[in-house]
Motif scaffolding. Structure first.
Motif, PDB file in Angstrom:
ATOM      1  N   LEU A 125       0.853  -1.187   0.000  1.00 40.94           N
ATOM      2  CA  LEU A 125       0.000   0.000   0.000  1.00 40.94           C
ATOM      3  C   LEU A 125       0.888   1.235   0.000  1.00 40.94           C
ATOM      4  O   LEU A 125       2.023   1.214   0.486  1.00 40.94           O
ATOM      5  N   ALA A 126       0.360   2.322  -0.533  1.00 40.92           N
ATOM      6  CA  ALA A 126       1.133   3.552  -0.611  1.00 40.92           C
ATOM      7  C   ALA A 126       1.256   4.243   0.739  1.00 40.92           C
ATOM      8  O   ALA A 126       2.211   4.993   0.981  1.00 40.92           O
ATOM      9  N   SER A 127       0.282   4.015   1.652  1.00 40.89           N
ATOM     10  CA  SER A 127       0.289   4.685   2.953  1.00 40.89           C
ATOM     11  C   SER A 127      -0.054   3.689   4.044  1.00 40.89           C
ATOM     12  O   SER A 127      -0.849   2.772   3.847  1.00 40.89           O
ATOM     13  N   SER A 156      -3.504   5.727   5.861  1.00 42.63           N
ATOM     14  CA  SER A 156      -4.750   6.030   5.141  1.00 42.63           C
ATOM     15  C   SER A 156      -5.790   4.963   5.422  1.00 42.63           C
ATOM     16  O   SER A 156      -5.472   3.784   5.639  1.00 42.63           O
ATOM     17  N   ALA A 157      -7.072   5.371   5.394  1.00 42.57           N
ATOM     18  CA  ALA A 157      -8.166   4.434   5.655  1.00 42.57           C
ATOM     19  C   ALA A 157      -8.261   3.399   4.556  1.00 42.57           C
ATOM     20  O   ALA A 157      -8.073   3.690   3.369  1.00 42.57           O
ATOM     21  N   ILE A 158      -8.568   2.177   4.973  1.00 43.68           N
ATOM     22  CA  ILE A 158      -8.767   1.074   4.033  1.00 43.68           C
ATOM     23  C   ILE A 158     -10.231   0.689   4.116  1.00 43.68           C
ATOM     24  O   ILE A 158     -10.739   0.284   5.165  1.00 43.68           O
ATOM     25  N   GLY A 159     -10.955   0.818   3.016  1.00 46.24           N
ATOM     26  CA  GLY A 159     -12.364   0.482   3.009  1.00 46.24           C
ATOM     27  C   GLY A 159     -13.233   1.588   3.558  1.00 46.24           C
ATOM     28  O   GLY A 159     -12.780   2.717   3.782  1.00 46.24           O
ATOM     29  N   THR A 215      -6.762   1.381   9.257  1.00 51.15           N
ATOM     30  CA  THR A 215      -5.534   1.733   8.549  1.00 51.15           C
ATOM     31  C   THR A 215      -4.560   0.579   8.730  1.00 51.15           C
ATOM     32  O   THR A 215      -4.772  -0.314   9.550  1.00 51.15           O
ATOM     33  N   LEU A 216      -3.476   0.594   7.982  1.00 51.22           N
ATOM     34  CA  LEU A 216      -2.496  -0.487   8.110  1.00 51.22           C
ATOM     35  C   LEU A 216      -1.942  -0.525   9.530  1.00 51.22           C
ATOM     36  O   LEU A 216      -1.800  -1.599  10.127  1.00 51.22           O
ATOM     37  N   GLU A 217      -1.637   0.646  10.085  1.00 49.75           N
ATOM     38  CA  GLU A 217      -1.144   0.702  11.463  1.00 49.75           C
ATOM     39  C   GLU A 217      -2.221   0.270  12.453  1.00 49.75           C
ATOM     40  O   GLU A 217      -1.946  -0.433  13.434  1.00 49.75           O
ATOM     41  N   ASP A 275       9.195  -1.996   1.678  1.00 48.13           N
ATOM     42  CA  ASP A 275      10.075  -2.623   0.691  1.00 48.13           C
ATOM     43  C   ASP A 275      10.717  -1.630  -0.266  1.00 48.13           C
ATOM     44  O   ASP A 275      11.451  -2.012  -1.185  1.00 48.13           O
ATOM     45  N   GLY A 276      10.426  -0.324  -0.087  1.00 49.04           N
ATOM     46  CA  GLY A 276      11.071   0.708  -0.890  1.00 49.04           C
ATOM     47  C   GLY A 276      10.469   0.928  -2.267  1.00 49.04           C
ATOM     48  O   GLY A 276      10.987   1.722  -3.045  1.00 49.04           O
ATOM     49  N   SER A 277       9.361   0.245  -2.567  1.00 46.73           N
ATOM     50  CA  SER A 277       8.735   0.385  -3.882  1.00 46.73           C
ATOM     51  C   SER A 277       7.760   1.562  -3.874  1.00 46.73           C
ATOM     52  O   SER A 277       7.657   2.299  -2.895  1.00 46.73           O
ATOM     53  N   GLY A 278       7.014   1.695  -4.961  1.00 46.52           N
ATOM     54  CA  GLY A 278       6.012   2.754  -5.029  1.00 46.52           C
ATOM     55  C   GLY A 278       4.867   2.523  -4.069  1.00 46.52           C
ATOM     56  O   GLY A 278       4.223   3.484  -3.626  1.00 46.52           O
ATOM     57  N   THR A 279       4.572   1.289  -3.799  1.00 49.16           N
ATOM     58  CA  THR A 279       3.572   0.928  -2.772  1.00 49.16           C
ATOM     59  C   THR A 279       4.307   0.079  -1.741  1.00 49.16           C
ATOM     60  O   THR A 279       4.184  -1.152  -1.720  1.00 49.16           O
TER      61      THR A 279
END
Length: 876
Positions: free
Chosen positions: A111-113, A116-119, A365-367, A387-391
C-alpha cells in the motif's frame, strides 16, 4: 524537706538499705530461674534449627523422581541437548535432525500509505483459525492427460515452459514421467511439476440385500459398506471427507506418502504421491449397488473399473504467471499462453480457540490493523515492512507458534448480517484450501523432523518430547549426533551421603545439649530434658524399623550401607551403598519416598497425607466419572451455519445458577463436514475469554456412530453443558432436540471403606484406615479393580516426623511455649515481690524516721539538762 538522721545522727538510709538487701534476697532465685528457662528456650531454638537443617536434607529423598534420575549426554550439543526424566530408560541412540520447526508468515500486497483508511469503515471481524494446511502455491492446474499420450508418449518439442523446451519422448507416457521431465528444467523455468490424481464425481452409495461396496486409494480402503444400506446411511462424500481428515485412514495415507487437496463433497478432491507416481483409485462393487465413482446417487453401479484422471500441476517458485508453448502443449494437458493463479490446497482446523479481531472506522488503517491484531493477543504477531517500492507498506502476519498445525486461515465477516468490507477482504483474506487468497505465504509452518535410530519423529517446536520415553531433545540445528542415557547414580549417592551427614549433625547437637562435658565439668542446657530426648529417640526408632508395604528387595537402611554405631551416630558403608544402587536401583525409591502402585492401568496413586497408613488396598468402582455432555440424536450431514449465528452456552454451572457461566458464543458462518463442525464449535467456545478465565472448556468429537458429541472438559458433578438459541442457525438443527446429560463423580470403596468422589478422584475419608489416600480412576469397568499399594519410605516418614516436631503445636514448639509461659509467670512473681518490697521499705523508713525524731528529741532534752546542770553547778 527532711533528711533521715540529720537530727539524731542515726544512719537511716544505710540501715534501711541493708535491711532491704536482706529482704530482696529471694529475687536472686527468680533471676536464676529466668536465666535457666531462657537458656532452655535458646537451646530449643538451636534444636529446632538443627531439626530444620536435617529436614532440608530429606527434601531430595522424599519424592520418587529423585531416585530415577538419569543423565542425558549429547554427542554434539551444538545440534541438540537433552534431559531425561523418571520414565526414561538407559540406552544409546542415533539422532538425525533433518528440519527445524518454523512459524508461518503471510504478507499482504503493498500500500502507498500506512495511515490512510482502508475500506468504508464498516464493522468487520477478522477471524483467525489455526490448523494444518497444504498451500500448493501459485501456478497452473493442468487438465487430464489424453489417452494417446498414455499410449504413445509425448513427442519432443511438444512443450515449452517460460521459453525453455522440455525434453520428452515416447517414454513420457504418464503424469509422473511428464512431471520428471519438467522438473529436470526447473533451474531454467522456475517451475516445478507434480503428478495429480483426480477423484472425480461421486454419488452417495446405497446397497441392496446382496450388495457390498468399498473404495480404495493407493491400496488403502477409505470407505466401505455392507448390504441393505440406504442412500445417506452408508458411504457419502461427507463421510469420505471425514475419513480423510483424521484417524486411521489419514494415518495410513500419510504413511504411504499420499497427500490430497480439495474435498469429495465439492468434487475437487485430488491425490498426490510423494514419489510423483500415479495412484490407483478403485472401487469394488458386489451385488446391487447404486452410486459411487462417476455414478450419480440412485444410478446403478455395474462395478466397472474406474481409472483416475491424471494431470500435472505447475507451481511457480516466485508466484508469477507461467508461459506455456510448444508444438502440442494440449497433449500434456496444458493450454498455450501466459496464465497463473492460486492453486487449491487443504486446510484442517485443529480446534484451537477461535478468536476474532474487530476492524472498524477507528482502526481501518495499516497501522490500526497491526495494533488491533497485536492487542488481541490471539497467537499472531503483526508488523509493517517497507520494501522501498512505489507501494512499499506491507502487513506481515506471523504465527507465534511453530509447527505444521500453526498454519493460519483468515476469513472476514460483516456485522449484523452485512458483508465484510470489500477492501479489507481483498487485502487480508487467506484460505489455503481455496484459490482466492489475498495474502501470500512467505514462510510455511513446519515441524521439526528427525529420526531416532532410523524411526521418523516430528515436533511442532524445537523440543522433541517423548520420542524416547521420558527424554526431551532440545534441537539447535540440523545435523546428526548420538545420545547416551544412563543412570545418574552420582546424584543419588550425594543425596544419601548428605542424609547421613545431616542426621549426624543433628545427633551431635542433641548430645551437646543433653550430655555432660567432663573437661569443662558442665552439663548441657537440656540435660534430662524430655523434649530433646524424645526427638532423638523417635528419630532413632523410626530409622531402625523396616519399611512395610514394599514389594522390592530393600526394606531397611542397613541394606544400602546405612547403620547406627555404638554411639548412636550413622555410619555409611560406601561400598555397600554402591552395590545396592547398582543391583537394586529401582527399589531404592521405595526405601525413602512415598510410593504408590496399582494393578490396574486405568487406576493410579495420586497422593497421601500424614494420616494415610501404608498397605495394600482393594478398590471397587461402582460408578465411573462422566463429563457433562450433549450428543446429537443423529449423525450430522454437511452442515451450513448461517451468518450471525449465536448460541447461548451454559458451561459448568452450579447451584444456585450464576450468570457468569452463561455466555453468547458466535459460530462462524460456513459449510462444514461433521468433523469440521466439531472443530469449529470447540474452537468458538474455548476461544471465549470468559470461559477461559473460569478454567472451563469443551471437547467436540464425532463418535463411532457418527454423532456429534459436545462435552465439558471437566469430570464429575461440577461438569454440565446446556445450549440455547441466540440467533441464526438453531441448536436443534444440529443436535435434533437432544437433552444434555450431567456429569458424574466416580464412586466406590477402598478396602471396603467409604470414599469421597470428586470427578475422577477417590479420596479416603477422615477417621478411616485409608484417610487421605487419593487415587485416580480414568476408565475401565465397574466392579473390583484390583489393588492400590502404598508405602512410606524413611525420608517421607522422617520429614513428617520433623514437621510434627517443628509445628507451632509440635513437640519443640509446645515445650518452648511452656518455657516462655514460665518466664512470664516468674516475671509476674518478681513484679509482685518488688511491689511488696516497696511496702516493706516504706514501713522501715517510717519506723526509723519516727525513731530518728524520738532520738533527736531525747538528744535535745539531754543537751538542755546538761546545760542546766552545768549552770547549777557553776552557781553552787
Amino acid at each position: 524537706m527532711s533528711s533521715p538522721g540529720i537530727g539524731s545522727g542515726l544512719q537511716v538510709d544505710q540501715i534501711v538499705a541493708k535491711l532491704m538487701a536482706a529482704e530482696a534476697a529471694p529475687l536472686q532465685a527468680y533471676e536464676r530461674k529466668t536465666a535457666s528457662y531462657q537458656a532452655q528456650v535458646s537451646a530449643l531454638g538451636a534444636l529446632s534449627g538443627a531439626v530444620g537443617v536435617f529436614q532440608s536434607a530429606l527434601g531430595s529423598l522424599t519424592k520418587i523422581d529423585a531416585f530415577r534420575s538419569l543423565s542425558a549426554v549429547s554427542g554434539d550439543d551444538k545440534i541438540f541437548t537433552a534431559s531425561a526424566g523418571a520414565k526414561a530408560s538407559p540406552g544409546n541412540y542415533n539422532i538425525n535432525v533433518t528440519q527445524m520447526a518454523q512459524a508461518q508468515t503471510l504478507t499482504s500486497n503493498g500500500l502507498a500509505s500506512k495511515t490512510s483508511a482502508i475500506g468504508l469503515g464498516g464493522k468487520t471481524t477478522l477471524l483467525f483459525q489455526f490448523g494444518t494446511s497444504t498451500n500448493v502455491g501459485y501456478g497452473i492446474a493442468g487438465g487430464g492427460l489424453p489417452s494417446a499420450m498414455h499410449a504413445n508418449g509425448l513427442a519432443d518439442g511438444s512443450l515449452t515452459i517460460n521459453g525453455t523446451a522440455i525434453a520428452t519422448s515416447a517414454d513420457t507416457n504418464s503424469a509422473a514421467t511428464l512431471a520428471a521431465a519438467i522438473n529436470a528444467k526447473t533451474g531454467a523455468t522456475g517451475v516445478t511439476a507434480t503428478a495429480v490424481n483426480v477423484f472425480s464425481t461421486f454419488g452417495n452409495v446405497a446397497t441392496g440385500a446382496d450388495g457390498s461396496y468399498s473404495l480404495t486409494v493407493g491400496g488403502i480402503e477409505i470407505a466401505a459398506q455392507g448390504a441393505s444400506t440406504n442412500v445417506g446411511d452408508g458411504v457419502t462424500t461427507a463421510k469420505i471427507d471425514t475419513a480423510l481428515e483424521s484417524g486411521p485412514v489419514r494415518d495410513a495415507l500419510d504413511a504411504a506418502g499420499i497427500t490430497f487437496s480439495g474435498t469429495a463433497a465439492a468434487g475437487t478432491l485430488e491425490f498426490r504421491s510423494a514419489s510423483g507416481g500415479s495412484i490407483a483409485i478403485e472401487e469394488v462393487v458386489g451385488g446391487t449397488v447404486s452410486g459411487g465413482l462417476e455414478t450419480a446417487a440412485g444410478s446403478a453401479n455395474d462395478g466397472s473399473t474406474y481409472t483416475s484422471a491424471t494431470s500435472v500441476r505447475l507451481t511457480s517458485a516466485n508466484a508469477t504467471d507461467i508461459t506455456i508453448g510448444g508444438s502440442n502443449p494440449a497433449a500434456a494437458g496444458l493450454t498455450a499462453g501466459t496464465s497463473g493463479g492460486n492453486l487449491a490446497g487443504t486446510f484442517k482446523y485443529d480446534s484451537s480457540p477461535l478468536t476474532g479481531v474487530t476492524i472498524d472506522s477507528s482502526n481501518n488503517t495499516l497501522e490500526g490493523i497491526r495494533d488491533a491484531i497485536n492487542k488481541a493477543n490471539i497467537g499472531v504477531n503483526a508488523s509493517i515492512i517497507n520494501d522501498g517500492s512505489g507501494t512499499p507498506f506491507r502487513l506481515v502476519l506471523s504465527s507465534t507458534k511453530t509447527g505444521e498445525k500453526s498454519s493460519m486461515k483468515i476469513s472476514l465477516q460483516g456485522d449484523g448480517g452485512n458483508p465484510a468490507d470489500t477492501a479489507l477482504s481483498n487485502m487480508l483474506s487467506y484460505d489455503p484450501a481455496g484459490t482466492a487468497r489475498s495474502m501470500k505465504q512467505t514462510a510455511a509452518a513446519q515441524d521439526t523432523k528427525a529420526t531416532v535410530n532410523g524411526i521418523a519423529v516430528t515436533s511442532a517446536g524445537t523440543s522433541i518430547n517423548e520420542a524416547i520415553q521420558g527424554v526431551t531433545l532440545n534441537v539447535v540445528k540440523v545435523g546428526s549426533s548420538t545420545l547416551n542415557i544412563s543412570k545418574d547414580t552420582s546424584t543419588l549417592k550425594t543425596n544419601l551421603t548428605n542424609f547421613v551427614k545431616a542426621y549426624n549433625d543433628l545427633d551431635k547437637a542433641i548430645k551437646d545439649m543433653t550430655g555432660y562435658n567432663a573437661e569443662t565439668k558442665k552439663a548441657g542446657v537440656l540435660q534430662g530434658d524430655f523434649t530433646a530426648q524424645t526427638v532423638q529417640s523417635q528419630l532413632r526408632k523410626m530409622m531402625g524399623a523396616p519399611i512395610t508395604g514394599l514389594s522390592g528387595t530393600l526394606t531397611n537402611l542397613g541394606q544400602v550401607g546405612i547403620s547406627f554405631d555404638k554411639t548412636g551416630a550413622l555410619n555409611l558403608d560406601t561400598a555397600k551403598m554402591t552395590k545396592a544402587i547398582d543391583e537394586n536401583f529401582n527399589d531404592i525409591a521405595g526405601l525413602f519416598a512415598a510410593v504408590g502402585s496399582s494393578s490396574d492401568s486405568n487406576m493410579s496413586f495420586v497422593s497421601s497425607t500424614n494420616a494415610t497408613k501404608p498397605g495394600t488396598y482393594a478398590v471397587t468402582v461402582t460408578q465411573l466419572a462422566a463429563q457433562g455432555s450433549i450428543t446429537s440424536l443423529a449423525a450430522p450431514a454437511a452442515t451450513t451455519i448461517s451468518d450471525g449465528t449465536k448460541w447461548k452456552v451454559t458451561l459448568n454451572d452450579g447451584t444456585p445458577s450464576s450468570l457468569k457461566n452463561t455466555i453468547d458464543i458466535d459460530i462462524p458462518a460456513g459449510t462444514y463436514t461433521p468433523t469440521e463442525l466439531a472443530r469449529v464449535l470447540q474452537g468458538a467456545i474455548n476461544g471465549n475469554s470468559g470461559f477461559a478465565s473460569a478454567g472451563s472448556s469443551v471437547t467436540a468429537t464425532i463418535d463411532a456412530g457418527g454423532k456429534l458429541v459436545l462435552a465439558s472438559s471437566k469430570y464429575g458433578s461440577v461438569s454440565n453443558i446446556k445450549l440455547a438459541d441466540a440467533g441464526g442457525t438453531t441448536v436443534n438443527s444440529i443436535f435434533g432436540g437432544a437433552a444434555p446429560v450431567a456429569g458424574k463423580d466416580v464412586a466406590g470403596t477402598i478396602n471396603g471403606l467409604p470414599v469421597t468422589g470428586s470427578g475422577q478422584f477417590m479420596t479416603g475419608q477422615a477417621g478411616s484406615g485409608i484417610e487421605g489416600l487419593k487415587i485416580e480412576i480414568t476408565g475401565g469397568a465397574i466392579g473390583d479393580r484390583g489393588n492400590i499399594s502404598f508405602s512410606q519410605g524413611y525420608a517421607y516418614q522422617l520429614n513428617n516426623l520433623a514437621t510434627s516436631f517443628l509445628g507451632a503445636k509440635g513437640l519443640i514448639g509446645s515445650r518452648t511455649e511452656g518455657l516462655n509461659k514460665n518466664i512470664k509467670d516468674i516475671g509476674k512473681q518478681r513484679d509482685a515481690f518488688n511491689t511488696k518490697l516497696e511496702g516493706v521499705e516504706a514501713r522501715y523508713r517510717a519506723q526509723f524516721t519516727r525513731l530518728d525524731t524520738v532520738l533527736a528529741q531525747m538528744q535535745s532534752t539531754q543537751a538542755y539538762l546538761t546545760q542546766q546542770l552545768a549552770s547549777l553547778a557553776a552557781n553552787s
